[in-house]
Design an enzyme around this catalytic site. Structure first.
Site, short mmCIF file in Angstrom:
data_model
loop_
_atom_site.label_atom_id
_atom_site.label_comp_id
_atom_site.label_asym_id
_atom_site.label_seq_id
_atom_site.Cartn_x
_atom_site.Cartn_y
_atom_site.Cartn_z
N GLU A 174 0.88 -1.17 0.00
CA GLU A 174 0.00 0.00 0.00
C GLU A 174 0.91 1.21 0.00
OE1 GLU A 174 -1.10 3.11 0.75
OE2 GLU A 174 -2.10 2.71 2.67
N GLU A 183 4.65 11.17 -1.21
CA GLU A 183 5.56 10.31 -0.44
C GLU A 183 6.46 9.45 -1.34
OE1 GLU A 183 3.23 9.64 3.74
OE2 GLU A 183 2.78 8.26 2.12
#
Length: 373
Positions: A174, A183
């Site tokens: 994930e 990110e």
């Protein structure tokens, strides 16, 4: 066309997220990101950029991974029923490709995906790689608590540094952030694919899409308009600074489907089997929206979906995790880039714009987002 020209005038300000304030504002005011008060630091959108920014932290340094030692981050994700449910469905739909096979979980966190692969996928072995030391220890204890220690092995370390004893048949992760790419964890999945996945291996999820639509922002507009009359007092001179604060970086919001003024358009489609880190340096897309109704165009809304079924496996049921406006809310919500003004549009008006997502040179885990014509 007059209305389209009005929109272009606003968009030519190059409304930017986390890059600079709109030139018409001329202010160094820094405000919090709207809608992020309940989002832990590790999941927040790009931090503010001021006139004299602090030196960027090492994007691969201890601070980034330490943020994921915060249990609240993982509780937020575990409580996201759409997120966890999609992974359960994806594992079960691909059980034929997982059962008796070797699985690698990139960024295992609490170990939930590793345990799902063991329990619902029938994996023979699962390597759960987690860089945050405290979370790796917690994941190991949860694996033991669930009686899966004989299948799931937790490995503390960064994916780029660890050595596995064998190639794997499946990679599960994930890795998605706000607007999909925040990110930049997808880079670690690509590294894992190149280094550890067998040639005929499976990736879960297997593909991803980024979507965009123009939306209205009536609440934001009212917040600006009310400044002109506060019990008979004129505070409208504060409006440019207030608007600049909202336009300085992306806003993470729960955007209802009724706020969209246009149909969504596809910004990017990523095949996880073939995408490279170089492909992720910048996504540059020319979009031409058509207004479906009259309203005030306030900004661009971004969201993503991921698919757990490879295109050629038509016999496997389709499993999609969507973060679109109007579907059950996820912890990602939606990302809004505000224009800085509220041009009125009519149904049928064309709204051409260029959307650019560029990996930050200061911190490659973050992206600069700009909207312009």
């Amino acid at each position: 066309m007059a209305q389209a020209m009005s929109v272009e005038t606003i968009l030519n300000m190059q409304a930017r997220a986390a890059v600079e304030e709109p030139s018409i504002m001329g202010s160094e005011h820094v405000a919090d990101v709207s809608g992020e008060g309940d989002v832990p630091a590790a999941k927040r959108a790009r931090s503010q950029t001021s006139a004299s920014p602090e030196p960027a932290e090492d994007p691969c340094g201890e601070e980034f991974f330490a943020a994921y030692d915060d249990l609240s981050v993982h509780l937020l994700m575990l409580h996201d029923q759409s997120r966890v449910g999609a992974y359960v469905a994806g594992v079960r739909a691909n059980r034929a490709s997982i059962e008796g096979k070797v699985v690698l979980d990139v960024g295992a966190g609490s170990g939930v995906l590793s345990m799902l692969a063991a329990k619902h996928g029938g994996a023979q072995r699962v390597y759960a790689v987690e860089a945050a030391a405290g979370m790796a220890r917690l994941a190991a204890s949860l694996v033991e608590r669930n009686g899966l220690s004989d299948v799931v092995r937790v490995i503390e370390g960064r994916l780029e540094d660890v050595m596995l004893p064998e190639k794997v048949d499946v990679i599960i992760s994930e890795w998605m952030g706000f607007y999909l790419l925040h990110e930049s964890m997808l880079g670690s999945v690509i590294t894992a694919r190149e280094k550890w996945l067998k040639d005929d291996g499976l990736l879960l999820p297997s593909s991803a899409n980024i979507w965009a639509a123009v939306l209205e922002g009536e609440e934001f507009h009212r917040e600006v308009e009310v400044l002109s009359d506060i019990h008979g007092l004129d505070f409208s001179s504060l409006a440019p600074t207030a608007v600049a604060g909202r336009c300085k970086q992306p806003s993470i919001e729960d955007v209802g489907g009724n706020r969209l003024l246009t149909n969504p358009l596809l910004v990017a489609s990523l095949d996880l089997r073939t995408v490279t880190s170089t492909n992720l340096h910048a996504l540059d897309k020319e979009l031409s929206f058509v207004a479906l109704r009259a309203g005030r165009a306030a900004g661009v809304c971004l969201w993503f979906d991921v698919n757990f079924i490879e295109p050629l496996k038509s016999s496997v049921p389709c499993v999609i995790l969507s973060t679109a406006p109007g579907v059950p809310l996820t912890h990602w919500k939606q990302t809004v880039v505000y224009f800085g003004s509220f041009p009125c549009i009519e149904a049928g008006d064309e709204l051409p714009l260029r959307l650019l997502l560029r990996q930050s040179t200061d911190n490659p885990r973050q992206y600069d987002i700009s909207v312009e014509t």
